[in-house]
Design an enzyme around this catalytic site. Structure first.
Site, mmCIF file in Angstrom:
data_model
loop_
_atom_site.group_PDB
_atom_site.id
_atom_site.type_symbol
_atom_site.label_atom_id
_atom_site.label_comp_id
_atom_site.label_asym_id
_atom_site.label_seq_id
_atom_site.Cartn_x
_atom_site.Cartn_y
_atom_site.Cartn_z
ATOM 1 N N HIS A 1 31.265 20.006 80.859
ATOM 2 C CA HIS A 1 31.345 18.737 81.511
ATOM 3 C C HIS A 1 32.418 17.751 80.957
ATOM 4 O O HIS A 1 32.636 17.776 79.784
ATOM 5 C CB HIS A 1 29.705 17.919 81.323
ATOM 6 N N ASP B 1 32.752 17.294 72.772
ATOM 7 C CA ASP B 1 31.534 17.214 73.563
ATOM 8 C C ASP B 1 31.921 16.299 74.884
ATOM 9 O O ASP B 1 32.023 15.122 74.812
ATOM 10 C CB ASP B 1 30.284 16.240 73.104
ATOM 11 N N GLU C 1 27.077 14.918 82.722
ATOM 12 C CA GLU C 1 25.987 15.551 82.002
ATOM 13 C C GLU C 1 25.204 14.324 81.348
ATOM 14 O O GLU C 1 24.055 14.570 81.265
ATOM 15 C CB GLU C 1 26.524 16.604 81.223
ATOM 16 N N GLU C 2 26.007 13.551 80.706
ATOM 17 C CA GLU C 2 25.493 12.822 79.854
ATOM 18 C C GLU C 2 24.374 11.795 80.361
ATOM 19 O O GLU C 2 23.455 11.270 79.648
ATOM 20 C CB GLU C 2 26.472 11.775 78.998
ATOM 21 N N ASP D 1 28.668 23.963 76.140
ATOM 22 C CA ASP D 1 28.426 22.544 75.587
ATOM 23 C C ASP D 1 27.883 22.433 74.443
ATOM 24 O O ASP D 1 26.845 21.852 74.233
ATOM 25 C CB ASP D 1 27.690 21.996 76.975
ATOM 26 N N HIS E 1 28.746 12.370 70.003
ATOM 27 C CA HIS E 1 28.464 11.021 70.289
ATOM 28 C C HIS E 1 28.982 9.733 69.782
ATOM 29 O O HIS E 1 28.412 8.877 69.738
ATOM 30 C CB HIS E 1 26.983 10.957 70.860
HETATM 31 ZN ZN LIG Z 1 27.693 17.752 76.196
#
Ligand SMILES: [Zn+2]
Length: 458
Positions: free
Chosen positions: A278, A290, A324-325, A352, A422
Site C-alpha cells: 500500500h 509501512d 490500507e490504513e 506489508d 506508525h
Molecule cells: Zn501497512
C-alpha cells in the site's frame, strides 16, 4: 586433429554443450536474482525517492503525488499502467498535540499523537482525572468508574509472542475500539499506551473507529515510556488530572488512486499474478517500512525478472493500493474492478510487514498447492528464509480471496517492526538497503518458481 578434439572435449565438455543446453538451475537463477538485487540496490533508490516526498497520509496531496511519480517510473520501465479512482477519507492532524499532568515533583509534559480518525478536544483542551485500564476483561467490570474521566488504556503488547504481529493484534483493540467502548461508560476522552513492542519515546498512531458510538470522544496515544511513568504516578496519586489537547479533524472524502502496472504474459496472458503493497502511510514518519518497502519490493521484483529476461509466462500486475490504513478502500476497488473485468488472478502476493530481512513466507492456498510451495524451502535456505507458515497473506490481497487462489505474504523479521510502526521513526534511516533488497529478490524468486512450475489451481 580428431584425437585432439576428443581430448579437448573430455577435459572441457561444456565447450560443445554450452551453446545448446541452458546450464541454469534454480539454485543458480536464485543466486543471480539475489545478487542483482544486492548489487544494483534499485528498490532502495526508489524508496529514497518515495520517502523524500514526505508522508503519504490517505487523502493527502502527497499520497496521490506518490502514485503519479511511480506511474512515471513504471511507464519508463515498459509496464502498461493505469490508475483506478478510489474515494478515500481525509483526516488532518492539525497542530502538534499536547498532553501533561502535575505531580508533587512538578509538571510532566508528554509527547502525544492523535489517533487517526479522532475528533478534536474542545478548543482549549480537556482536563479530567484518569481511570487506568490494564486489560479488556477489566473494562467489562467497570460500572460508573469512567464517568467524567479520561480512560487510560495501558495494555502492553505481550512480549511472550515470538511473532510480534500476534502481540500487536491481541492488544490493538485499545486503539481501534478503546474510545468507542469507553464512551459507552461515560468517559470524556481516551489515552492509550502506544502499540509498540519496546519501551521507547515515540507515540504510535493508527486507525480507530466510532462506529456504533452515541457520543464521540477524542483519543490520543502516548509513548510506552510515558505510559509506564504515567501509570506509576497515577498509582501514587489517583486524583491526578490529565490535560489533553488536539485539533485534528475529519474532512470531506476525496478522490485518490490505485496504481496498476502490468506486463502481459508471453504464454498465458489470461492468467494474472498480482503483487503489491500500500502506497498510503501514516503522517508521523514517511512510511519507509509501512508500506513503502512493500511497494518497492513489488516493483523491484518484476524489474529484477525483466533485467534477467525471466519474466513469467503469465501476466504480472504490480498494484500500489491506496488507503490500507483507513479501511482498505483501494483494495476493495481493485477487487471490484477485477471482478467486473473478469480478471483471472491465479497468484496474489503482498508485502506489508516491513523491509527487514525476509525470514519466510506465509501461504494461503488449497492444501495440495501449499505442499508444493513448501517444496521450494531448501532453495531459500541460503538466503535465511526458513519459515513457511499458513498465517494469512495480506490485508489488501485478502479482498481477492477465493479458495483456488494461491496467496502469499512476505514475512520479514518482525522483532523491531513495532518499535517504528506508525511512528516518527518509520523513516528511510530505519531501513537497511541489504535487508530491503533481499525482500525484493525473495518476491522475484517466488514469482519465478511459482510460474515456472505452474503452482496454480487447475
Ligand atoms: Zn501497512
Amino acid at each position: 586433429m580428431t584425437r585432439i578434439f576428443i581430448w579437448l572435449v573430455s577435459l572441457f565438455p561444456f565447450l560443445i554443450f554450452a551453446q545448446t543446453i541452458s546450464p541454469a538451475t534454480d539454485e543458480e537463477t536464485l543466486k543471480e536474482i539475489y545478487t542483482t538485487a544486492l548489487v544494483k540496490n534499485q528498490g532502495y533508490k526508489w524508496l529514497e525517492e518515495l520517502t523524500e516526498m514526505g508522508p503519504r497520509l490517505t487523502g493527502s496531496e502527497n499520497a496521490t503525488k506518490a502514485v503519479y511519480h511511480f506511474q512515471k517510473i513504471a511507464d519508463s520501465l515498459g509496464f502498461k499502467t493505469f490508475l483506478q479512482p478510489v474515494t478515500v477519507p481525509q483526516w488532518v492532524r492539525g497542530e502538534a498535540e499536547e498532553a501533561n499532568y502535575k505531580t508533587t515533583e512538578g509538571k510532566i509534559v508528554l509527547n502525544p499523537c492523535a489517533l487517526g480518525g479522532s475528533i478534536a478536544t474542545p478548543k482549549n483542551g480537556l482536563t479530567a482525572p484518569l481511570f487506568e485500564i490494564t486489560s479488556f476483561e477489566q473494562l467489562d467490570t467497570v460500572t460508573t468508574e469512567l464517568e467524567g474521566k479520561i480512560a487510560f488504556y495501558n495494555i502492553p503488547m505481550n512480549p511472550a509472542f515470538i511473532n510480534t504481529f500476534f502481540a500487536y493484534s491481541s492488544s490493538a483493540k485499545q486503539r481501534y475500539v478503546g474510545a468507542l467502548e469507553a464512551s459507552k461508560k461515560g468517559a470524556v476522552g481516551v489515552v492509550i499506551r502506544s502499540l509498540s513492542a519496546t519501551i521507547n519515546d515515540f507515540p504510535h498512531t493508527g486507525s480507530m473507529t466510532y462506529k456504533g458510538a452515541d457520543v464521540k470522544i477524542p483519543a490520543m496515544a502516548i509513548s510506552t515510556l510515558d505510559a509506564e511513568q504515567l501509570s506509576t504516578n497515577l498509582n501514587a496519586d489517583p486524583s491526578l488530572e490529565f490535560f489533553m489537547k488536539m485539533n485534528c479533524e475529519g474532512k470531506d472524502s476525496v478522490t485518490s488512486y490505485n496504481l496498476v502496472a502490468e506486463i502481459k504474459g508471453s504464454e498465458k496472458p489470461e492468467e494474472v499474478i498480482v503483487l503489491g503493497g500500500h502506497i498510503d502511510s501514516w503522517d508521523l514518519g514517511t512510511g519507509a517500512h509501512d508500506d513503502g518497502a512493500g511497494c518497492v519490493h513489488s516493483l523491484e521484483a518484476i524489474w529484477l525478472l525483466k533485467q534477467m529476461d525471466l519474466l513469467p509466462k503469465r501476466t504480472v500486475r504490480v498494484v500500489f493500493f491506496m488507503n490500507e490504513e483507513f479501511g482498505l478502500n483501494g483494495a476493495k476497488v481493485y477487487a471490484k474492478e477485477s471482478k467486473k473485468e473478469n480478471i483471472n488472478h491465479v497468484i496474489a502476493i503482498e508485502s506489508d510487514a516491513g523491509g527487514f530481512s525476509p525470514r519466510g513466507i506465509s501461504v494461503v492456498a488449497p492444501d495440495s498447492l501449499v505442499a508444493r510451495v513448501r517444496e521450494f524451502r531448501s532453495l531459500f535456505e541460503p538466503y535465511g528464509l526458513h519459515q513457511f507458515t499458513e498465517t494469512g497473506s495480506g490485508a489488501d490481497i485478502s479482498q481477492l480471496y477465493s479458495k483456488d487462489l494461491v496467496m502469499l505474504g512476505l514475512r520479514p523479521d518482525n522483532h523491531r517492526y513495532f518499535d517504528i510502526h506508525h511512528s516518527a521513526a518509520d523513516v528511510i534511516e530505519s531501513v537497511s538497503p541489504r535487508e530491503l533488497e533481499t525482500g525484493s529478490a525473495t518476491l522475484a524468486a517466488f514469482i519465478y518458481l511459482l510460474d515456472k512450475y505452474d503452482v496454480v489451481a487447475k
